[in-house]
Design a protein around this motif. Structure first.
Motif, short mmCIF file in Angstrom:
data_model
loop_
_atom_site.label_atom_id
_atom_site.label_comp_id
_atom_site.label_asym_id
_atom_site.label_seq_id
_atom_site.Cartn_x
_atom_site.Cartn_y
_atom_site.Cartn_z
N ARG A 137 0.98 -1.07 -0.20
CA ARG A 137 0.04 -0.10 -0.06
C ARG A 137 0.99 1.30 -0.23
O ARG A 137 1.49 1.55 1.14
CB ARG A 137 -0.81 0.01 1.36
N ILE A 138 0.87 1.85 -1.04
CA ILE A 138 1.92 3.09 -1.16
C ILE A 138 1.19 4.28 -1.51
O ILE A 138 0.32 4.36 -2.61
CB ILE A 138 2.94 2.60 -2.16
N ASP A 139 1.37 5.38 -0.97
CA ASP A 139 0.65 6.75 -1.35
C ASP A 139 1.26 7.16 -2.80
O ASP A 139 2.52 6.80 -2.92
CB ASP A 139 1.25 7.79 -0.30
N ARG A 140 0.19 7.60 -3.44
CA ARG A 140 0.71 7.80 -4.79
C ARG A 140 1.59 9.08 -5.05
O ARG A 140 2.26 9.19 -6.01
CB ARG A 140 -0.81 8.31 -5.62
N GLY A 141 1.88 9.86 -4.00
CA GLY A 141 3.01 10.87 -4.10
C GLY A 141 4.26 10.35 -3.84
O GLY A 141 5.13 10.95 -3.94
N ALA A 144 9.73 7.61 -4.81
CA ALA A 144 10.68 6.55 -4.64
C ALA A 144 10.14 5.47 -4.12
O ALA A 144 10.76 4.22 -4.62
CB ALA A 144 11.42 7.43 -3.38
N SER A 145 9.16 5.30 -3.38
CA SER A 145 8.50 3.85 -3.08
C SER A 145 8.14 3.11 -4.10
O SER A 145 8.25 1.78 -4.17
CB SER A 145 7.72 3.98 -1.59
N THR A 146 7.46 3.73 -5.02
CA THR A 146 6.66 3.28 -6.19
C THR A 146 8.05 2.67 -7.30
O THR A 146 7.83 1.75 -7.83
CB THR A 146 5.73 4.11 -7.07
N SER A 147 8.89 3.37 -7.12
CA SER A 147 10.01 2.79 -7.99
C SER A 147 10.80 1.61 -7.43
O SER A 147 11.06 0.75 -8.24
CB SER A 147 11.23 4.00 -7.97
N VAL A 148 10.70 1.63 -6.08
CA VAL A 148 11.11 0.29 -5.48
C VAL A 148 10.29 -0.79 -5.85
O VAL A 148 10.72 -1.69 -6.27
CB VAL A 148 11.35 0.54 -3.96
N ALA A 149 9.16 -0.60 -5.61
CA ALA A 149 7.93 -1.61 -5.83
C ALA A 149 8.22 -2.01 -7.45
O ALA A 149 8.11 -3.37 -7.63
CB ALA A 149 6.56 -1.10 -5.56
N GLY A 169 -1.33 15.30 7.01
CA GLY A 169 -2.51 15.48 6.22
C GLY A 169 -2.92 14.25 5.33
O GLY A 169 -2.60 12.96 5.79
N PRO A 170 -3.95 14.26 4.67
CA PRO A 170 -4.51 13.08 4.11
C PRO A 170 -3.42 12.34 3.17
O PRO A 170 -2.37 12.84 2.69
CB PRO A 170 -5.71 13.66 2.76
N VAL A 171 -3.72 11.02 3.20
CA VAL A 171 -2.94 10.06 2.57
C VAL A 171 -3.64 9.21 1.51
O VAL A 171 -4.80 8.54 1.92
CB VAL A 171 -2.06 8.96 3.41
N HIS A 172 -3.29 8.77 0.50
CA HIS A 172 -4.13 8.02 -0.65
C HIS A 172 -3.09 7.16 -0.90
O HIS A 172 -2.31 7.12 -1.78
CB HIS A 172 -4.42 8.96 -1.84
N LEU A 173 -3.58 5.61 -0.40
CA LEU A 173 -2.83 4.70 -0.79
C LEU A 173 -3.19 3.71 -2.17
O LEU A 173 -4.42 3.33 -1.94
CB LEU A 173 -2.70 3.70 0.48
N ASP A 174 -2.36 3.75 -2.86
CA ASP A 174 -2.66 2.86 -3.99
C ASP A 174 -2.22 1.40 -3.74
O ASP A 174 -1.05 1.05 -3.04
CB ASP A 174 -2.00 3.22 -5.18
N THR A 175 -2.87 0.14 -4.24
CA THR A 175 -2.38 -0.95 -4.01
C THR A 175 -1.49 -1.47 -5.20
O THR A 175 -1.96 -1.38 -6.38
CB THR A 175 -3.54 -2.29 -3.77
N TRP A 176 -0.41 -2.06 -4.83
CA TRP A 176 0.62 -2.69 -5.73
C TRP A 176 0.68 -4.08 -5.53
O TRP A 176 0.40 -4.65 -4.15
CB TRP A 176 1.93 -2.22 -5.54
#
Length: 201
Positions: A137-141, A144-149, A169-176
């Motif tokens: 579960r990774i915040d879309r912003g 760096a973490s999405t690159s690792v995934a 503030g708000p966090v929007h987690l996308d599922t990988w």
């Protein structure tokens, strides 16, 4: 199939890293790792992260390891000083799936540690725990973490974003997801292990 309780103690090695259990003597290093705004922003950890928060964190980690509900390991290069963390939790045996997470302290980034740790625990979960689907579960912003995934063979899943409120503030987690049997995952894992070098996260 039953995958719980999860194995304890556990030590995984490979690709220049050692994943080991957290120790009580890691407290000072743990506080230094987690007392950082970006960690709080992306992982919803308390901020500031002080000694009291560190003790509570280690107690929870120790409890989760003893009852077999999670795998929570320090990322090291030699079994010594912790440089980050990788974990596996929320195991759903009926669905053969679980969630993973990872973080690396600010001074130790861009060395390939997160990618190496995620790949190592992913391989263990698939090969030893016989899980078939692993989730992040990774915040879309958090680019760096999405690159690792992506580097480790995870791909965006067709699931709606999870909305949470964190200290910044708000966090929007996308599922990988990393799915057993998908054509690209095993080949990706082999290529990624071969290609990781210093200079990457």
């Amino acid at each position: 199939m039953t995958v719980s309780p999860l194995p304890y103690p556990l030590r995984l090695t490979g690709d220049g890293i050692v994943l080991r259990e957290w120790r009580w003597e890691d407290l000072d290093d743990l506080v230094a790792l987690l007392d950082e705004p970006d960690i709080a922003r992306w992982t919803l950890r308390p901020s500031p992260f002080d000694v009291e928060a560190g003790l509570a964190y280690l107690r929870r980690a120790h409890r989760g390891r003893l009852d077999g509900s999670r795998i929570q390991l320090a990322i090291t290069t030699d079994g010594g000083r912790p440089l980050g963390e990788v974990l596996l939790f929320n195991v759903r045996a009926d669905a053969h799936e679980a969630e993973l997470g990872y973080l690396v302290g600010l001074p130790f980034r861009r060395r390939g540690l997160a990618s190496a740790a995620l790949s190592l625990l992913t391989a263990f979960a698939m090969d030893n725990l016989r899980l078939r689907r692993l989730l992040l579960r990774i915040d879309r912003g958090n680019t760096a973490s999405t690159s690792v995934a992506r580097r480790c063979g995870y791909r965006p899943a067709a699931e709606p974003a999870i909305q949470q409120t964190g200290p910044y503030g708000p966090v929007h987690l996308d599922t990988w997801e990393y799915v057993e049997g998908r054509a690209d995952t095993r080949d990706d894992r082999r290529r990624n292990v071969a290609s990781r070098r210093y200079g990457r996260r």
